[in-house]
Motif scaffolding. Structure first.
Motif, PDB file in Angstrom:
ATOM      1  N   UNK A  63       6.636  14.157  40.093  1.00 18.38           N
ATOM      2  CA  UNK A  63       6.542  15.127  41.172  1.00 18.38           C
ATOM      3  C   UNK A  63       7.879  15.274  41.869  1.00 18.38           C
ATOM      4  N   UNK A  64       7.873  16.033  42.943  1.00 13.91           N
ATOM      5  CA  UNK A  64       9.063  16.134  43.784  1.00 13.91           C
ATOM      6  C   UNK A  64       8.650  15.810  45.209  1.00 13.91           C
ATOM      7  N   UNK A  65       9.593  15.303  45.997  1.00  9.97           N
ATOM      8  CA  UNK A  65       9.283  14.914  47.372  1.00  9.97           C
ATOM      9  C   UNK A  65       8.665  13.530  47.414  1.00  9.97           C
ATOM     10  N   UNK A  66       8.678  12.934  48.591  1.00 11.66           N
ATOM     11  CA  UNK A  66       8.213  11.560  48.718  1.00 11.66           C
ATOM     12  C   UNK A  66       6.907  11.490  49.489  1.00 11.66           C
ATOM     13  N   UNK A  67       6.185  10.385  49.268  1.00 15.70           N
ATOM     14  CA  UNK A  67       4.974  10.052  50.029  1.00 15.70           C
ATOM     15  C   UNK A  67       4.066  11.258  50.203  1.00 15.70           C
ATOM     16  N   UNK A  68       3.765  11.655  51.448  1.00 10.50           N
ATOM     17  CA  UNK A  68       2.774  12.717  51.666  1.00 10.50           C
ATOM     18  C   UNK A  68       3.279  14.096  51.234  1.00 10.50           C
ATOM     19  N   UNK A  69       4.614  14.208  51.037  1.00 12.05           N
ATOM     20  CA  UNK A  69       5.162  15.501  50.606  1.00 12.05           C
ATOM     21  C   UNK A  69       5.242  15.632  49.080  1.00 12.05           C
ATOM     22  N   UNK A  72       3.427  18.068  42.449  1.00 14.98           N
ATOM     23  CA  UNK A  72       3.825  18.394  41.075  1.00 14.98           C
ATOM     24  C   UNK A  72       4.238  19.862  41.074  1.00 14.98           C
ATOM     25  N   UNK A  73       5.383  20.162  40.518  1.00 16.15           N
ATOM     26  CA  UNK A  73       5.843  21.547  40.501  1.00 16.15           C
ATOM     27  C   UNK A  73       6.423  21.882  39.119  1.00 16.15           C
ATOM     28  N   UNK A  74       5.639  22.652  38.351  1.00 15.51           N
ATOM     29  CA  UNK A  74       6.008  22.981  36.974  1.00 15.51           C
ATOM     30  C   UNK A  74       7.276  23.808  36.845  1.00 15.51           C
ATOM     31  N   UNK A  75       7.679  24.441  37.963  1.00 10.82           N
ATOM     32  CA  UNK A  75       8.883  25.266  37.884  1.00 10.82           C
ATOM     33  C   UNK A  75      10.130  24.415  38.077  1.00 10.82           C
ATOM     34  N   UNK A 130      15.042  21.134  36.925  1.00 12.88           N
ATOM     35  CA  UNK A 130      15.961  22.121  37.487  1.00 12.88           C
ATOM     36  C   UNK A 130      16.922  21.478  38.500  1.00 12.88           C
ATOM     37  N   UNK A 131      17.937  22.246  38.847  1.00  9.05           N
ATOM     38  CA  UNK A 131      19.002  21.754  39.732  1.00  9.05           C
ATOM     39  C   UNK A 131      18.425  21.200  41.039  1.00  9.05           C
ATOM     40  N   UNK A 132      18.819  19.996  41.379  1.00  8.46           N
ATOM     41  CA  UNK A 132      18.297  19.338  42.593  1.00  8.46           C
ATOM     42  C   UNK A 132      19.294  18.290  43.065  1.00  8.46           C
ATOM     43  N   UNK A 133      19.068  17.797  44.271  1.00  3.69           N
ATOM     44  CA  UNK A 133      19.788  16.616  44.731  1.00  3.69           C
ATOM     45  C   UNK A 133      18.778  15.494  44.896  1.00  3.69           C
ATOM     46  N   UNK A 134      19.218  14.249  44.690  1.00  2.00           N
ATOM     47  CA  UNK A 134      18.286  13.118  44.781  1.00  2.00           C
ATOM     48  C   UNK A 134      18.055  12.698  46.230  1.00  2.00           C
TER      49      UNK A 134
END
Ligand SMILES: O=C(O)CCC(=O)C(=O)O
Ligand SMILES: [Fe+2]
Length: 229
Positions: A63-69, A72-75, A130-134
């Motif tokens: 997924x993306x985001x932590x804990x409650x955020x 899952x984002x297929x894009x 896709x392009x992201x920052x950690x």
């Protein structure tokens, strides 16, 4: 095979000193380090053997985001992950190696790295990230990202490259100027400052195995213990 045979680890940091020094110098000079075929071969093989024998059910959609955020984002990303614990020989050997790197960087660069979390990742054919920052300034305490690849004989037709973009401030108006392409080859180590470098994984055209990990600062205060994931 026990850990001592499988990985030249013991707890002797001098074994890896030249590699760790190279990484430290790169981080100071550029903020990132790319070391092809640098993870000890027996450790890389042990990790590859482990990841390819993990039951399918151990991997979960990332997924993306932590804990409650967390969503899952297929894009954005389609890979599957399995968090690494010290419960297996391979997991233990990896965490041990990462701990030696952490100690070295703390002594050499005073980074104050406090904890480490990491997961195996599996990109099946067509998977991407896709392009992201950690990490984002002020929002997270991931300081340093480390990625290790476990794929023997990766070729240009296999896709799945990691693209690292220069920090926002260094980007000119020329699109993609200065981007760095990393082939996810067996034993290649990539380390970079988590808040500084946007990056992406191009679609893999065959199974692609890797480890992604993050060294974090300690942000626990009083009774609010900061969970590691
Ligand atoms: O596997 C890679 O090359 C990088 C993966 C990544 O960026 C991540 O998991 O955050
Ligand atoms: Fe990432």
């Amino acid at each position: 095979m026990n850990i001592a045979q499988a990985t030249p680890l013991g707890d002797d940091p001098t074994l890896f000193e030249s590699l760790f020094e190279l990484i430290a110098n790169d981080i100071v000079e550029k903020g990132y380090s790319i070391c092809p075929y640098a993870l000890p071969e027996n450790l890389t093989s042990l990790l590859l053997q482990h990841i390819t024998h993990l039951p399918e059910g151990n991997f979960k959609r990332a997924g993306i985001g932590r804990a409650k955020d967390h969503v899952i984002n297929d894009f954005i990303r389609t890979d599957e992950i399995c968090w690494i614990t010290g419960n297996s020989e391979a997991g233990g050997a990896w965490i041990n190696w990462a701990g030696l790197l952490q100690n070295y960087l703390n002594k050499r660069l005073f980074l104050g790295l406090f904890s480490f979390e990491s997961h195996f990742s599996h990109y099946a054919k067509g998977d991407f990230y896709k392009k992201h920052k950690d990490a984002f300034k002020g929002e997270d305490n991931r300081v340093l990202s480390v990625v290790v690849y476990l794929n023997p004989n990766w070729s240009a037709e296999d896709g799945g490259e990691l693209i690292i973009y220069p920090p926002q401030a260094a980007q000119s108006s020329i699109i993609d100027n200065g981007k760095i392409t990393v082939t996810p080859n067996f034993g290649t180590i990539v380390v970079f400052l988590s808040e500084e470098f946007p990056h992406e994984v191009l679609p893999a055209l065959r199974d692609r195995y890797a480890i992604a990990g993050w060294f974090r600062l300690n942000t626990s205060i009083a009774n609010n213990i900061d969970p590691p994931r």
